[in-house]
Every structure is written in structure tokens, then in C-alpha cells.
Design a protein around this motif. Structure first.
Motif, mmCIF file in Angstrom:
data_model
loop_
_atom_site.group_PDB
_atom_site.id
_atom_site.type_symbol
_atom_site.label_atom_id
_atom_site.label_comp_id
_atom_site.label_asym_id
_atom_site.label_seq_id
_atom_site.Cartn_x
_atom_site.Cartn_y
_atom_site.Cartn_z
ATOM 1 N N THR A 120 0.787 -1.132 -0.227
ATOM 2 C CA THR A 120 0.393 -0.014 0.080
ATOM 3 C C THR A 120 0.941 0.665 -0.168
ATOM 4 N N ARG A 121 1.826 1.167 1.011
ATOM 5 C CA ARG A 121 2.610 2.752 1.081
ATOM 6 C C ARG A 121 3.121 2.917 -0.295
ATOM 7 N N MET A 122 4.007 1.968 -1.159
ATOM 8 C CA MET A 122 4.866 1.563 -2.362
ATOM 9 C C MET A 122 4.244 1.961 -3.589
ATOM 10 N N LEU A 123 3.213 1.670 -3.163
ATOM 11 C CA LEU A 123 2.407 1.639 -4.474
ATOM 12 C C LEU A 123 1.216 2.525 -4.643
ATOM 13 N N ARG A 124 0.876 2.502 -3.270
ATOM 14 C CA ARG A 124 -0.668 3.691 -4.110
ATOM 15 C C ARG A 124 -0.343 5.644 -3.494
ATOM 16 N N SER A 125 -0.341 5.983 -4.327
ATOM 17 C CA SER A 125 -0.356 7.310 -4.084
ATOM 18 C C SER A 125 -1.246 7.817 -2.532
ATOM 19 N N GLY A 126 -0.682 9.066 -1.903
ATOM 20 C CA GLY A 126 -1.656 9.893 -1.244
ATOM 21 C C GLY A 126 -3.279 10.330 -1.546
ATOM 22 N N ILE A 127 -3.486 10.342 -3.380
ATOM 23 C CA ILE A 127 -4.474 10.565 -3.160
ATOM 24 C C ILE A 127 -5.365 9.434 -3.333
ATOM 25 N N PRO A 128 -7.033 9.697 -2.877
ATOM 26 C CA PRO A 128 -7.516 8.624 -3.169
ATOM 27 C C PRO A 128 -8.413 7.848 -3.801
ATOM 28 N N PRO A 129 -8.554 6.076 -4.386
ATOM 29 C CA PRO A 129 -8.392 5.754 -5.449
ATOM 30 C C PRO A 129 -10.051 5.984 -5.412
#
Length: 941
Positions: free
Chosen positions: A214-223
């Protein structure tokens, strides 16, 4: 696209995993003997990374019975279908997918006794699966098929699109996802982060590994478009937190980043709701939250191209000055700089010469605070670093930062379905005046995965002149050039329920499309809408237009709903056969397939019963099975459009095959008539010797037996090919049988219609030829035709042959579609010749055997009904037209479920039932009982 090949690949992966782990053990044993072994545990598991079908094979290997326990605990898939194959055509392939997914669902269930007592944790509780989709540019595997919903719980995996991945932000086609540098680097760093540096092994805790993904792939913008929920979660951590605790928080900059505070005289106090930074001036800007955030403007958004921490820092202050708190003011200030989310941006323009002004650089980060985040704080400060000096080079591009307190409702623009459809032929522009909200919330009632739109923004003003002047006014060209120096390029953040986040930077005119299928059976109502957050400079005015792209909408529609169209195509063929069987029962001429399809498209009764009723049945099943209810209007409209496309495809197939047969019959009759006329005039010695040799071969007993029993020969040949070689070859043998029958009947009809007019000629040769052909044709008539179908004129026989052609042509179309469904599997089988072949899957062979029996047992239209008779129960007659109607409904529902391969089940069922009932009829006929299938039709004699 073959279930057997996937099973073989699964076996290979399991063996490869065991081989890798054994190699570690063997290497350790060798080093131990040499005295060079190091302390530490050996690897007990491997990480699996699979692309396309390889990702599904990786999941299939995990549940393989021969895989060692805990040998695989982490799976990363790239553009891999998990829900079903991209085009589910082969029954064994669909069955294999369903079986693997069912075992995965059971693997995450808690094991309990019958009394409900806990036994053990789920078998797959230690397994984490992450699926990465390529987005809307992947034309082979759609995002919905790559979803893990219903297979892997959210606690053990998730789906993320490459368009929403940190440091990637790109959509890519099916193969490009393997070599795209941004994605490869990010995935590599992620996999390395899964290794515990202390043990050299992957983290054993599944939640730890999922958190790293989650930390490495997802940006801070919610999906999804849900900033408010994100703000609520973040606000609990930001209220009255001391600096001692904040310095280790994710929103605080590193401790080595420090700016010199030159005093309050360098501070700026902002009195307007919008704050602008045009240069790195080293100043701090104060914003009074209580004052500027009044009148409903309780949201704050900030876009900038300044680097967080090194270029700009943001802090939240409970108050300014001294207070009675025990902590000093600096200890109660909360830094929220790292809450800024990086977004993709184009290259920043550079100054041509020192002191010159360039176009505004695009924003590279966005920052959002909601009312829950701002609660409890009085001031918000934006600190800008001084501009760095670079000796001997032009200074960097102009810095940009714009922040604003705003009310989200003021920037909300809704596009109802009617306005989107009207944009096909009517382009409407809207003027967005200056001092508008920085964030414009565009809400589309129809998903942009169904109707992609071309969003156009044109700058018409930036405070220099009247922004409402049209573009043609003199001086407006210069106005536009100057506005480019003052207005930052717009950015669009697009949220979709299926494919997540998409970002379109530097958006002036671009087609916005998402990878979503909102009108599928099982889709949620949220998937029908798409939200676009448009970040535009509030100092500038724009002319906007939204136009639905016809070409993009057509291509996306055929791409997303092709499995549905294939299933509907089989239903269309069944409905046409139903029409033919019904006409036979009513003593009416059997219509052609083209006429039967046309009759089924008539309004209002046929189209309602055949196109609308199955949709209503599917909605009823949805409510009974407690599944998500799809968007009602979109679901019905899209399904009907798919049905019309399916009718168009079948009509084209009918026209092509019918034209081929008519051309072949004309050529055959043309050659045969000329040959009969010239046969007595010209002597071809060698050719006659060949004819005599062929006649001797035809007179052999084996050949005569085969010619007398063509059905038995065809059935045995087709079944042997389907069971021992490949199912598609058996179906192709059946097609050859249908094609020869159609050609023979059409030639008989063509001759009786006297296409070439030989009977109208007065020469002796033609009369002699006509009488000779009449004599031969009467001798060649089958026994049942001479006895039961006594014809009084050549015309009645020709019309009867035409009806027989229509019936066999319908059977050929149905089985041709079935054969085409096995074509991808046949191609894969041909590519593996010489690599060790095995027998086909029993499921495919059994189903194809049923299809072959259907073509053999129903080769004549008089076998058009079933009669069920049981002891003590009156005989029940089931007409074949009713059977075809039920089969068409089942195929229709299979298409809605994106599983067209299930239509093969009902084809095979009809074939097996027909074979059993025909066998019983023959046995009863031999016992002297009344024949079930002998019916007389007055119009046939």
C-alpha cells in the motif's frame, strides 16, 4: 486460451518452486561441508510475479495439492485476469477458472465445526495478492476482470491501476506493462522492500506485507472520490499534537530540513480567500482559517510545482502569539507538508534569458484539507524557500503555487445523460468566469468507460482584459499569449468505481476515458458515474466544452461488451432455429435463416419476448441471489444494443455463407449441364478411364456401406476427432457434413428451377440432356422421399429441397459459431505440436460429442419434437421450438454473465436428449409401435 495448457503450466510452476527451494538447500549443504556456511535460516517461500495468464497460473499453483505448505505467500500480478478469461469461449477454460476461484474463496474462510467452534485460521490467511492493471490502454484484459473482489478479501490484497500508481501515472497496453520503466522501477523497489533486512527473508506477517504494498504503490490520493473520509481519518492524528510527536509523523518534513526564520517582518498576511505564489521569495504567508474559511468555504486546496519540504512547507497553528498552555507555541504547531500528493506533470518551461518571463509551469503536487482537518486550528501558514542561485546558468522556471478556501458545492457541475447524448451532434460551450473555485467537480451521470468525452479548455481571460470577449475580437490573440504566462495548465483527476484514479496533466483538449464496464450484470450503481476534479487557475476564465467521442465510444463498447455479444449471437441462432421449427409444426414453409432473424427483430412482441424478457429474468435472479443490482436504465439499454449487434453479426455470417453456397451451386450446375451436353460429342479417353476407375472404387462394398450410412460415418469420424485429437476438429467434420448436405439440396433446387433455361431451348441435345437428367434424378431419390413425399411436379420437389437447405443452413450456422468458439484453443494446440500432446479435456470432448449428436440427430426437419412417455404418466410432447427458446434464453443469460461458453452446455444437452429419444423411437418402431416422429404435412405432397 486453453484449460489443459493452463493446467500443465500450473504443474510446471509447482515443480519450479520446489526446484528453487531445493537448490537453496543443496547450496547450503555444500557450503556447510566446506565450512563456509553462514548462520541464518534458509528461504522457505518464494515471491511469484505473473503477467497475463501467468498471474492466474500463479494463483492456481498456490492451491495445487502438491505445493509445499507456505511455499508461496506473496503474489504480484500484471494485467492478469482473475474473475474470468478475457473472452470465455472454451468450456474447460471457464470451468478451470471457476474451480480455482472457488477454492480461493474457501481458502479465506475460517474453519469451524458444525457447532460453530473455531478450528483454525483460513488456509490462505498468510497469502497476499496484489493485482496491477494496465488501465484503459490494455485492450486484451479489462480492469474489471483483474479485480480481486469476491476472491481475495481486502485484508489480503487489492487492485490498483497503473494510472493511479505512485511515480507511474500511466496507462499502458498489455505487453508494455512488462517493460514500462516507471512501473518496473516502482515494482522492483516494492519487492525489495518486502525483505526484512534483519533476517534476509520476506516479512512473515501478511498485514506487514500488505502495508508495504500500500505504501509503495498507492499514492496519497484516495482511489475513489472520497476526500472527506480521508480527512476524517487524518484529523484524528493532527489535533493538538505536540512537535515532539509530529517530527516522526508522515506529514512532517525530515529533521535535516531547516529554514532560517528571519522574523515576522518578512511574513505576509493574506486577506483574500485565494493566495498566489509567483516566485520563491523566502516568505511565509499567514491565512486566517476562521476568517477566510467562513461563508461555507471550509475546504482548502493548494496546488504547486514547488518541491515539498525543500521548496514549500505548510503548518497549522492553533493560535498566533502566547497562550496559557504549558507547551510553547512551537511545540503545538502541526506540520502537514508531506500530506501533499505528487501528481504527474509535463516538463517545466525554462527561461530563454535571465529576467524573461516564461509560461506557467504545470503543478506537480496537490494538497487538500477538509473541515475536519481545519477544526481546532486558527491559522495556516505557507512558507516558501528562497530561490537558489545557479552560477553561469539561466534561473529556473517561474515558481507556481495557488491556494484557495472554497465551497465544493460552488464548483459542482453535473452532466445528465441527455446532455451527454446531445453532445454527439451539438457542441455546447460554457464560460467559466474569473474568481471561480480552483477545484471544479464535474459529475457525469454516465460512466466515461461507456461514453468517453473530449474535454476542452480554452483560456479566454486572466484579468488583463474583459474575459467575456469572444476569441475573434482584435487583440485577443495577444491576450491569450499573455494569459499563458499567468495561468497554470489545468489538471484533471478522474475517479471511477472500477478502475480507480486517473490523472490527465496539462489538459487543454483531451479525450477522457476510463476502463469501466458500468452496465454489466453484477455491477454496482456507483460504477455508472464518473467524477472529474478539474484543477484550474482561479485567476483566469475559460471556455469549456464536453463532447462525447463517437469513435472512442464505439471502440470501447465493442471491446468491453464483446463477450456479451458473443453469448447473444448464440441466442440469436437458437431463436432463428425456433422460428424454423415453429413454421414446420404449423405446416408453413420453413423460412430462411435471414428471414427468421428478421422476423425475430420485429416490434413489439418478438423483440420484447426475445430481448427484454431475458433481461428482466436476470434482474429477478439478481434480487433472489442478493447480488449487487446493476444500474437499471444503462443495463437494459446496453444489453439491447448488444443484442442488436449480435443480430448484425449473425446476419453478416448468414449472408456470407449463403452467398458461398449459392455461388457454389450455380457453378456446379453450370459445369454439370455443359458436361452432360458435351459428353456425347467429345471423347476424353484418359478422363473416361479415370471415371471408370472411380466407379470401380465406388462399387466396393465398404464404400457402398459408407455411402448408404453417411450419418453413421460422420458421427464416428467427428466423435473420434473430438475425443482423441481436438474438439474443434470434430466440429469441423460436422461442418463439412452440413456443408455437403446444403450444397446437395441447393443444387437440386437450382436444377429444378432451371436456372439456365435448358428446357426452353429447342435443340435435340438439350432435350436429350433434360430427359436423361430427369431419369437419373428420379433414380437417385431416397426411399423415404419416393414413398412419403411423392411429388407431382418438379417445382414441388425443388421447393422442398429449398426448405431442407434452410433447415441445414441453420444447423450449420449454429455449429459454425460453436466451432469458432474452440478456434483459440485449436491455435494454441497447433503451436504445441511436437511438444508432447495429451488427450483433450473430458469436459470439452463430452460437450462437443453432444453438439455433434445434435447435428446428426436433427439433420432433418421432421425430427422437430420430443415425446416423453413414462409408465403411469400420460405422454408429454415437447416441441423443438420450445427447446430452442429455452436454449436461447440460457445463452442470453450466459452472455450477460460474460460466460458465453455455457451455451455449449445447452447445445450438448439437446444433442444427448435427441440421441436418446431417437434411439427409443427406433426401438419402438421395431416393436411395431406407433412412430413418434412420423408426421405428415399437407403442403409437402
Amino acid at each position: 486460451m486453453d484449460g489443459g495448457i493452463l493446467e500443465e503450466h500450473t504443474e510446471y510452476v509447482v515443480n519450479a518452486i520446489h526446484r528453487i527451494l531445493d537448490q537453496y538447500r543443496a547450496s547450503y549443504d555444500v557450503r556447510e561441508k566446506e565450512g563456509a556456511a553462514t548462520s541464518g535460516s534458509l528461504p522457505k517461500s518464494v515471491l511469484l510475479v505473473g503477467h497475463s495468464m501467468g498471474g492466474f497460473v500463479a494463483r492456481a499453483a498456490i492451491i495445487h495439492p502438491r505445493l509445499r505448505k507456505s511455499a508461496v505467500e506473496t503474489v504480484l500480478t500484471l494485467s492478469s485476469p482473475h474473475q474470468s478469461p478475457p473472452v470465455a469461449l472454451q468450456p474447460s477454460l471457464g470451468h478451470y477458472f471457476a474451480s480455482v476461484n472457488q477454492q480461493w474463496r474457501k481458502g479465506y474462510e475460517v474453519e469451524t465445526t458444525r457447532t460453530g467452534r473455531f478450528v483454525s485460521d483460513p488456509v490462505l490467511s498468510h497469502v497476499v495478492v496484489v493485482s496491477i492493471s494496465g488501465g484503459y490502454h490494455d485492450y486484451q484484459v479489462r480492469t474489471k476482470l483483474e479485480s480481486l473482489d469476491g476472491i481475495v478479501p481486502p485484508t489480503n490484497g487489492f487492485l490498483i491501476s497503473s494510472t493511479g500508481m505512485k511515480n507511474v501515472w500511466l496507462s499502458m497496453e498489455h505487453q508494455a506493462i512488462l517493460w514500462c520503466n516507471q512501473l518496473v522501477i516502482q515494482v522492483s523497489h516494492t519487492l525489495l522492500s518486502l525483505i526484512d533486512s534483519r533476517t534476509g527473508q520476506p516479512y512473515a506477517n501478511a498485514q506487514k506485507r500488505l502495508a508495504i504494498f500500500t505504501r509503495m504503490l498507492r499514492s496519497g490520493i484516495p482511489p475513489s472520490f472520497n476526500w472527506k473520509m480521508q480527512s476524517q481519518l487524518a484529523s484524528q492524528k493532527l489535533k493538538h499534537v505536540s512537535m515532539k510527536d509530529v517530527k516522526h509523523a508522515a506529514a512532517a518534513c525530515p529533521s535535516n530540513v531547516h529554514w532560517t526564520d528571519d522574523g515576522l517582518e518578512r511574513d505576509l498576511y493574506i486577506q483574500t480567500t485565494t493566495v498566489t505564489v509567483l516566485a520563491m521569495d523566502g516568505r511565509r504567508r499567514w491565512l486566517d482559517i476562521q476568517k477566510l474559511g467562513s461563508n461555507g468555504k471550509n475546504h482548502f486546496i493548494f496546488v504547486t510545482n514547488l518541491a515539498p519540504c525543500s521548496g514549500v512547507r505548510l503548518h497549522m497553528w492553533p493560535e498566533k502569539g502566547t497562550s496559557n498552555s504549558n507547551l510553547p507555541l512551537s511545540g503545538r504547531v502541526v506540520e502537514v507538508t508531506l500530506k501533499m500528493v505528487s501528481i504527474p506533470s509535463g516538463p517545466a518551461p525554462t527561461q530563454i534569458e535571465p529576467g524573461s518571463q516564461t509560461e506557467q509551469a504545470p503543478p506537480s503536487a496537490v494538497f487538500w484539507l477538509g473541515p475536519e482537518d481545519l477544526h481546532g486550528f486558527r491559522f495556516l501558514t505557507i512558507s516558501v524557500a528562497p530561490r537558489p542561485t545557479v552560477s553561469g546558468r539561466p534561473p529556473p522556471a517561474a515558481s507556481m503555487a495557488v491556494g484557495q478556501f472554497f465551497n465544493p458545492e460552488e464548483g459542482k457541475i453535473e452532466f445528465p445523460p441527455l446532455s451527454m447524448l446531445q453532445s454527439f451532434y451539438s457542441h455546447k460551450e460554457t464560460l467559466v468566469k474569473e474568481d471561480h473555485p480552483l477545484a471544479l467537480n464535474l459529475s457525469f451521470a454516465l460512466s466515461l468507460g461507456l461514453l468517453p468525452v473530449t474535454l476542452s479548455l480554452k483560456t479566454v481571460g486572466c484579468g488583463i482584459k474583459n474575459s467575456e470577449l469572444p476569441d475573434e475580437v482584435a487583440g485577443n490573440v495577444e491576450n491569450g499569449r499573455l494569459c499563458k504566462l499567468r495561468c497554470f495548465p489545468p489538471v484533471a483527476l478522474v475517479w471511477d468505481d472500477t478502475s480507480g484514479l486517473h490523472i490527465f496533466p496539462n489538459l487543454y483538449s483531451e479525450t477522457i476515458v476510463v476502463d469501466s464496464s458500468p452496465a454489466l450484470w453484477g455491477s454496482t450503481r456507483d460504477s455508472e458515474k464518473t467524477t472529474v476534479l478539474l484543477l484550474v487557475d482561479p485567476h483566469c476564465s475559460y471556455r469549456t466544452s464536453v463532447t462525447v467521442s463517437v469513435t472512442a465510444a464505439s471502440s470501447r463498447f465493442l471491446l468491453l461488451y464483446s463477450p456479451q455479444i458473443i453469448g447473444f449471437s448464440i441466442a440469436v441462432v437458437f431463436f432463428a432455429l425456433m422460428r424454423q421449427a415453429r413454421s414446420w409444426d404449423l405446416d408453413l414453409p420453413i423460412p430462411s435463416m435471414l428471414l427468421a432473424v428478421e422476423s425475430n427483430l420485429r416490434m413489439p412482441v418478438p423483440i420484447f419476448l426475445l430481448a427484454i424478457v431475458p433481461i428482466l429474468v436476470s434482474l429477478l435472479l439478481t434480487s433472489l441471489m442478493s447480488q449487487p443490482f446493476p444500474p437499471f436504465a444503462s443495463f437494459i439499454i446496453v444489453s439491447v444494443v448488444c443484442y442488436l449487434f449480435a443480430n448484425g453479426f449473425i446476419i453478416i455470417l448468414i449472408l456470407v455463407t449463403q452467398s458461398v453456397f449459392y455461388v457454389a451451386a450455380i457453378i456446379h450446375i453450370f459445369i454439370k449441364t455443359r458436361w452432360e451436353v458435351w459428353e456425347g460429342k467429345v471423347c476424353f479417353g484418359s478422363f473416361h478411364r479415370f471415371i471408370n476407375l472411380f466407379s470401380r472404387f465406388s462399387s466396393l462394398k465398404v464404400v457402398r456401406v459408407l455411402r448408404v450410412n453417411p450419418l453413421l460415418v460422420t458421427a464416428l469420424t467427428a466423435v473420434m476427432l473430438a475425443c482423441l485429437v481436438h474438439p474443434a476438429l470434430g466440429l469441423f467434420a460436422l461442418l463439412i457434413f452440413h456443408a455437403l448436405g446444403c450444397h446437395k439440396m441447393l443444387c437440386s433446387h437450382a436444377w429444378r428451377k432451371e436456372l439456365f433455361g435448358y428446357k426452353n431451348k429447342g435443340n435435340d441435345g438439350s432435350r436429350q440432356f433434360t430427359s436423361k437428367f430427369d431419369e437419373r434424378s428420379n433414380q437417385r431419390l431416397p426411399l423415404e422421399e419416393n414413398s412419403s413425399n411423392r411429388l407431382d411436379s418438379p417445382k414441388s420437389f425443388g421447393d422442398n429441397q429449398l426448405e431442407m437447405f434452410h433447415h441445414r443452413h441453420g444447423m450449420l450456422i449454429l455449429h459454425l459459431v460453436a466451432a469458432l468458439m474452440f478456434a483459440p484453443s485449436l491455435v494454441a494446440w497447433l503451436q504445441r505440436i511436437g511438444m508432447g500432446q495429451s488427450f483433450p479435456w473430458f469436459l470439452d470432448s463430452a460437450l462437443c460429442t453432444g453438439v455433434i449428436l445434435h447435428g446428426i440427430c436433427n439433420s432433418k426437419p421432421e425430427f422437430n419434437y420430443f415425446l416423453f412417455s413414462f409408465p403411469g404418466i400420460p405422454s408429454r410432447e415437447v416441441r423443438l421450438d420450445f427447446v430452442y427458446l429455452v436454449a436461447g434464453y440460457y445463452s442470453y443469460l450466459s452472455g450477460l454473465a460474460l460466460a458465453p461458453y455455457r451455451a455449449i452446455y445447452v447445445m450438448a444437452a439437446i444433442g444427448f436428449i435427441s440421441f436418446v429419444l431417437r434411439t427409443l423411437q427406433r426401438r419402438n418402431r421395431e416393436k411395431g409401435e406407433v412412430s413418434f416422429g412420423s408426421r405428415k404435412h399437407s403442403h409437402r405432397h
